[in-house]
Design an enzyme around this catalytic site. Structure first.
Site, PDB file in Angstrom:
ATOM      1  CD  GLU A   1      52.110  38.129  45.793  1.00 54.74           C
ATOM      2  OE1 GLU A   1      51.065  37.544  45.427  1.00 54.74           O
ATOM      3  OE2 GLU A   1      52.373  39.289  45.457  1.00 54.74           O
TER       4      GLU A   1
ATOM      5  CB  SER B   1      48.233  39.288  45.966  1.00 55.81           C
ATOM      6  OG  SER B   1      48.491  38.199  45.135  1.00 55.81           O
TER       7      SER B   1
END
Lengths: 597, 589, 134
Positions: B287, B330
């Site tokens: 990510e 995240s």
């Protein structure tokens, strides 16, 4: 417009009345009537002159002659000599005890100097909502003098020389406090007025703020100049709405007149004041708690050092002074430190305002020079004990103070003497007690207050005071033991020795001083289960005397808990285990058969 | 440097000006007893309200006794710490505190570990002379923390941690006098307040006023139920601290004994949260690189910096206090939750057990994990991915209660396939570890080069806020690290103001990271213990043969067999999450 | 309202104000005002001093008496509130206690109009420092 050319004022206070001032009035009137002077000379009875030991008093107006120890038979000579011939009756004139000289004009009597209004100089004289009346009586003249004629160091020295000590109870030398703050350097300093007056029954500060707010404003500005602060804050309890309103009006008027704000009197010195409100916590009268409260934090004291003069409001050097301390300051600069330090005793200079209350005739606000004895305050200024009862104790210093007895009455009032006698000056509350006051209950009353008001931070005060209170309660309810009494003393001493702030360090004082001075009363409560003053209800019993009792059953019917039993027409009895001592039966009984033991 | 010379108990002492009497006395071996005082020296945290009055001493010339912890030593002071006056005062004050304290020692969670109990024993209190009313409060049960304020002694440590260190602001001194206590505003329950369950208050409470919710009973019942397959996972920070509960020196690694103990307790499968930590790195690293790539390609919408999200206390913090920023962290779940998701799908399938018959227990250094596993989004059809979380302390109690002699256990390994982990996974347990692990993987994926040096010392340490720039083969990646929520707040405020220049930030709610978590053995203010635990973590990392998450063979196999690749649809469904606005607003009528 | 911008300003203002006061109190020409001061601190107000003050203001005007009625702070005689101080021109002020509307009426009719004292006089028993006298 004036019809009468002479007035004869006869003291009608309780003391003089007892010595037949009624008769004096009667005889004077009779003499005047006989001489046909009743339309030219008026005889009037007045309130107490406060000079009770020399009563009965007759004062002649307009020449202010003051006759003492007048007897009804003197009426004749007063009228014949003084009224008609204009010659004062010398044998009746008051003689100054110092030099035995007769005083013809009462204005010169030393007696009047027993009360000397310095802090209260404008209270009751000016309209507090009109700055011009204050200015006419020299408001802001001291500020002007200090700003234009003195350096901050000189002004601080003058304050030190005056010997003024904090009037809030601590008694710390004000000049020293200012000096320390002036020596600590910071980009911003603060001057704070402690108007959180929390002692129950104390209203000295309130009266000053309601009667002469400008004296406080002026003094704060002087304080600011001395230490280098441009901002002042008044922390005032929200329960004083009138004082707040008058203070606001005064501050606004001072600003309008250019006496607060930027560049005061063109000297370059700027100072302004803001108000901050308390929220009902006695502990916020302690200076560090006060500062934290103003900062928006929990109003809890923190340990000293550091002292506020070093690190106070927002961490900056701050002077916190009491309202009454400030009220004295302008006078010190106008009349000089040397004038001020001639009043009072060696270590306590000036005067002190007391709120005289309790079982006394002349309840009110008084201001006496330090060194005045308790006897003078209670019996002369206060007019003696109400209803002719016997004096028992006088409590000074509020919940931080102690009870003084008959043997202390000749103590000259000052900071150190009161502490040596087991009490303290405190902020100036003085409560007089008589034979109908129970000293154990009094101690418990003060603990009621301190338990409620403790901030809760430190264990000895938070828990210790609660335990002291519970113990006193047990004693008042008749369940105390001798072992309990010992514990009281140890607990009191430990609380005093270990508490973080002044509240805890002084809250056991009422207990210790009553234990010292009234130990018998405690013993009676514990040992004999008796309350000699008749105050502790649980130690009293309502008893029906069988002789006058006719058995009408009225008491049994009115008893809310069914404690009374008996046959109709027969004697009744009260079951003490059920009785809640409400007294309804005694009120109802038409035969006076029920009494309290 | 100015010094002062004074006398304490007839001993001469010389200390720096500004030192308290307490510290001055300790420097010559005089240990004045204290109760509310606490110092976490290395982190510049000191709690000294001066409220318990136990440390009072006699100072010549001073009218009353002085509290040693908050009175500075001055030259020529003559101090006596143990005269009868002092002893009488100390004992009386302690009796007062005890008189307002429930005598619950028999069943109190802190019995044996309680500073008040220890003090009463030390001062020889045999009778409480001042009995009376006791202040009582409603007991407050939150998912993680129990507040039993009847036992509060107003030491204010929890208030200090919550306000000054964590800047969460859930606990304050309220009420006045006898009823004064530390509590959320208006004495509301913790659950309704802004509490993040970080547990730092529990970690410093000297008595049983603040304790963790105990889940050992549920674990025992699960273990005793023959129809259940009980799986356990254990966090990296646990192995560095569990030994302390058994008398071992702080910083002793007990990984092998930990696995052995869990097996003896009866867990069917003994796995390692570290495995899931490697998984977290795979997902979060991908990510990070994805966002980084879009940013470098000129995408103005992409949210940077990316913030780590494995710490549930930290997640609660931004959901409750900075909800406007909930798109920034995240989306990866924490290792505990990733583990539970994988265990009840991938692993359950493998051993052919229905997920309803599998109980996943986690052993955590953390109290917020108890709340995290109850979050609604981490369950399938009402069956949670992780059933219970127990703290390091609770595990120790279980082991002791089961008569297992921990110190004599042999070293054993974790089971497979969810027990193998890399060095990168184990350093999750300390501040700086998560981001270092992420960098090890991200570097190799981004630059397609092999990392020569795996240790990134510039990311390590105990300062509250740290920053470093890592060179990704010419591309400077700026990393920020904060531990303790107060420090997290600083970085968040910067991001809000648009002043943040970081690409990635690691945040841990507890000072020191997970090693200092609310569920760890109590350190009672001794920060050298935290340092020792940190050393142990890095040592385990060095001992591991594989030190980068993407090289974990079992992780590789997991993707091959089940998830396909990081951020796949299945990965998204099982291993990622989103956040909620949990700001509490109260209308006071 | 006067803006005081310097020491001289303040001193002049004070001198002006004091002259006004003197004229009022001692002069026997035009300004021979009766001055009534009502103690309006919290204790006074709580005992009804506001009503007393209003009574004096209304009635003195109605009865055509040249008077100035002002409020002031605590005079110290808390046991006798409401208290008032009446100063007739060229006379020493007299303090009356326990003043209600009935007594106020009596004071106006007997003392203010005729110089006849009424019962309830509270003798002053303190000295107040005057800032200019030593």
């Amino acid at each position: 417009m004036t019809k009468y050319k002479m007035h004869l004022l006869v003291c009608g206070g309780t003391g003089c009345r007892a010595s037949a001032s009624d008769a004096i009035v009667g005889k004077l009137q009779k003499e005047l009537d006989e001489k046909n002077l009743q339309d030219e000379v008026q005889v009037v009875m007045t309130g107490c002159f406060g000079f009770c030991e020399k009563g009965p008093i007759v004062k002649v107006l307009p020449d202010n002659t003051f006759y003492v120890q007048v007897k009804p038979d003197d009426a004749k000579v007063i009228v014949e000599e003084h009224v008609i011939k204009g010659r004062k009756v010398e044998k009746l004139l008051y003689k100054d005890p110092a030099d035995q000289k007769e005083i013809s004009d009462s204005k010169h009597m030393g007696f009047y100097k027993k009360q000397l209004r310095i802090a209260l100089r404008n209270c009751g004289v000016i309209n507090p909502e009109n700055i011009e009346e204050a200015i006419a009586r020299d408001a802001y003249a001291a500020l002007a003098k200090v700003l234009t004629e003195m350096t901050p160091q000189q002004a601080i020295q003058e304050m030190i020389d005056s010997g003024l000590r904090g009037r809030g109870g601590g008694g710390f030398p004000t000049g020293m406090k200012w000096k320390i703050a002036s020596q600590n350097h910071a980009d911003q300093k603060y001057v704070v007025c402690n108007a959180d007056e929390g002692d129950p029954g104390a209203f000295m500060d309130r009266s000053i703020l309601e009667g002469d707010p400008h004296s406080v404003i002026e003094a704060m500005a002087i304080n600011g100049y001395c230490i280098g602060a441009t901002k002042g804050l008044v922390y005032i309890r929200a329960e004083y709405p009138l004082a707040i309103e008058r203070l606001k009006i005064a501050i606004n008027q001072a600003r309008e007149y250019g006496l607060l704000g930027d560049d005061i009197l063109g000297t370059g010195f700027s100072f302004d004041i803001q108000l901050r409100y308390g929220a009902g916590a006695f502990v916020c009268g302690e200076e560090t708690a006060l500062i934290h409260s103003m900062e928006g934090e929990r109003g809890e004291p923190t340990f000293k050092p550091p002292f506020p003069a070093e690190s106070g409001y927002l961490g900056k050097p701050t002077n916190v002074n009491n309202v009454e301390t400030y009220a004295n300051i302008p006078v010190i600069y106008l009349k000089g430190a040397n004038w001020f330090n001639k009043i009072g005793t060696a270590k306590s200079k000036g005067t002190k305002v007391f709120a005289l209350a309790g079982k006394i005739n002349n309840v009110g606000l008084i201001e006496v020079p330090m060194g005045t004895t308790l006897r003078e305050v209670i019996y002369e200024i206060g007019g003696g004990i109400k209803d002719g009862k016997k004096f028992k104790a006088v409590q000074t210093g509020g919940p931080s103070g102690g009870c003084l007895t008959e043997k202390h009455l000749d103590t000259p009032i000052d900071y150190d003497n009161l502490i040596a006698s087991g009490s303290m000056m405190g902020s100036g509350g003085m409560i007089v007690m008589d034979e109908d006051d129970c000293m154990v209950s009094v101690a418990r009353f003060y603990l009621d207050f301190t338990v409620e008001e403790s901030c809760g931070k430190c264990a000895p005060c938070r828990i210790g005071n609660k335990r002291l209170h519970e113990q006193l309660d047990i004693i008042c309810k008749g369940k105390g033991t001798l072992a309990d009494m010992d514990k009281l003393r140890n607990l009191s001493h430990v609380i005093k020795d270990t508490s973080l702030c002044g509240l805890g360090q002084t809250s056991p004082n009422p207990v210790l001083s009553t234990l010292d001075n009234f130990y018998d009363e405690y013993l009676e409560h514990v040992h004999d289960k008796k309350c000699r003053a008749g105050v502790c209800k649980d130690l009293m019993q309502y008893i029906i005397d069988t002789e006058p009792c006719v058995g009408c059953t009225a008491c049994a019917r009115v008893c809310p808990v069914g404690a009374i039993s008996g046959e109709r027409k027969g004697p009744h009895t009260i079951d003490q285990t059920i009785c809640i001592k409400c007294g309804a039966c005694m009120d109802k009984c038409k035969f006076n058969a029920i009494s309290i033991h | 440097m100015e010094f002062v010379n004074l006398t304490i108990d007839n001993k001469s002492v010389k200390v720096e000006k500004g030192t308290s009497i307490l510290k001055a006395a300790r420097s010559v071996g005089i240990d004045i007893p204290t109760l509310c005082y606490m110092s976490l020296g290395d982190m510049n945290i000191e709690n000294k309200p001066g409220g318990c009055r136990i440390c009072v001493v006699e100072v010549e010339g001073r009218r009353n006794l002085a509290p040693a912890c908050c009175t500075d030593a001055h030259t020529d002071m003559v101090i006596k710490t143990n005269t009868m006056r002092v002893l009488n005062a100390r004992r009386t004050v302690l009796e007062l505190i005890l008189s307002d304290h429930p005598a619950d020692c028999l069943i109190c969670a802190k019995s044996g570990n309680c500073e008040l109990q220890t003090m009463a024993h030390k001062l020889g209190v045999r009778e409480i002379h001042y009995k009376g009313e006791m202040s009582t409060y409603k007991e407050d049960f939150s998912p993680s923390i129990i507040r039993d304020m009847d036992k509060c002694i107003m030491c204010r440590r929890c208030e200090m941690m919550c306000n000054e260190v964590q800047t969460v602001g859930a606990l304050w001194g309220v009420n006045r006098g006898f009823q004064a206590v530390v509590s959320p505003a208006f004495e509301m329950d913790l659950e309704k307040s802004t509490c993040t369950y970080c547990g730092q208050c529990v970690a410093v409470c000297p008595t049983g006023a603040l304790t963790e919710v105990d889940h050992t009973n549920q674990v025992i019942r699960a273990l005793a139920d023959p129809s259940k397959t009980v799986v356990v996972q254990t966090a990296p920070a646990v192995r560095a601290a569990l030994g302390e509960e058994f008398g071992l020196k702080p910083g002793t690694l007990v990984t092998g004994k930990l696995a052995a103990a869990l097996r003896r307790l009866g867990f069917n499968f003994v796995f390692d949260t570290d495995f899931a930590a490697d998984l977290t790195i795979m997902e979060e690293g991908t990510e990070l690189l994805d966002r980084l790539g879009r940013h470098l390609n000129g995408d103005k919408e992409v949210k940077l910096p990316i913030l780590t999200s494995c710490c549930p206390g930290w997640v609660n913090f931004f959901e409750k206090q900075f909800p406007e920023m909930k798109e920034i962290p995240s989306t990866a779940r924490s290792p505990q939750q990733m583990f539970g998701a994988i265990a009840k799908t991938y692993f359950a399938e493998k051993i052919k057990v229905n997920r309803k018959d599998m109980v996943v227990v986690s052993v955590m250094p953390c109290l917020a994990k108890k709340y995290e596993c109850q979050r609604e989004e981490f369950a399938t059809d009402g069956n949670p991915d992780v059933d219970f979380s127990i703290s390091t302390r609770e595990l120790a109690a279980l082991i002791k209660g089961a008569n297992i002699d921990f110190n004599l256990l042999p070293d054993e390994d974790f089971d497979n396939p969810l027990g193998e982990s890399t060095g990168a996974a184990v350093i999750f347990g300390t501040t700086g570890g998560v981001i270092e692990a992420a960098v090890r993987t991200a570097y190799e994926i981004q630059t397609k080069k092999k990392l020569e040096k795996v240790d990134f010392e510039e990311l390590r340490g105990l300062e509250g806020v740290r920053e470093a720039t890592i060179d990704f083969n010419g591309l400077p990646i700026r990393i920020g690290i904060a531990h303790g929520l107060g420090n997290a707040r600083k970085l968040l405020e910067d991001i809000k103001a648009g002043k943040s220049h970081f690409h990635a930030i690691e945040i841990m709610a507890c000072p020191g990271g997970c090693i200092g978590g609310g569920g760890q053995p109590l350190h009672h203010g001794d920060s050298s213990i935290l340092k020792a635990r940190q050393m142990a973590i890095y040592q385990e990392d060095r001992n591991k043969p594989i030190r980068k998450s993407h090289e974990n063979p079992f992780i590789v196999k997991l993707y091959e067999e089940f998830l396909k690749h990081p951020m796949s649809e299945k990965a998204h469904h099982l291993l990622h999450t989103h956040y909620f606005n949990k700001k509490n607003e109260f209308i006071i009528e | 309202m006067v803006k005081v911008k310097s020491l001289a300003d303040l001193q002049n203002l004070k001198a002006n104000l004091q002259t006004k006061v003197d004229l009022r109190e001692k002069g026997d020409s035009a300004e021979r005002l009766v001055q009534v001061r009502v103690a309006m601190a919290t204790c006074g107000i709580a005992s009804g001093a506001k009503k007393v003050m209003e009574f004096f203001i209304d009635e003195l005007e109605k009865r055509n008496i040249d008077a100035v009625v002002t409020q002031t702070g605590c005079m110290g005689y808390c046991y006798a509130e409401p208290t008032i101080e009446v100063k007739l021109p060229n006379q020493d002020p007299v303090v009356f206690g326990y003043v209600d509307s009935k007594k106020a009426d009596e004071i106006i009719e007997k003392y203010i109009k005729n110089g006849e004292l009424v019962p309830g006089i509270i003798p002053v028993n303190y000295e107040t420092i005057d800032n200019n006298n030593q």
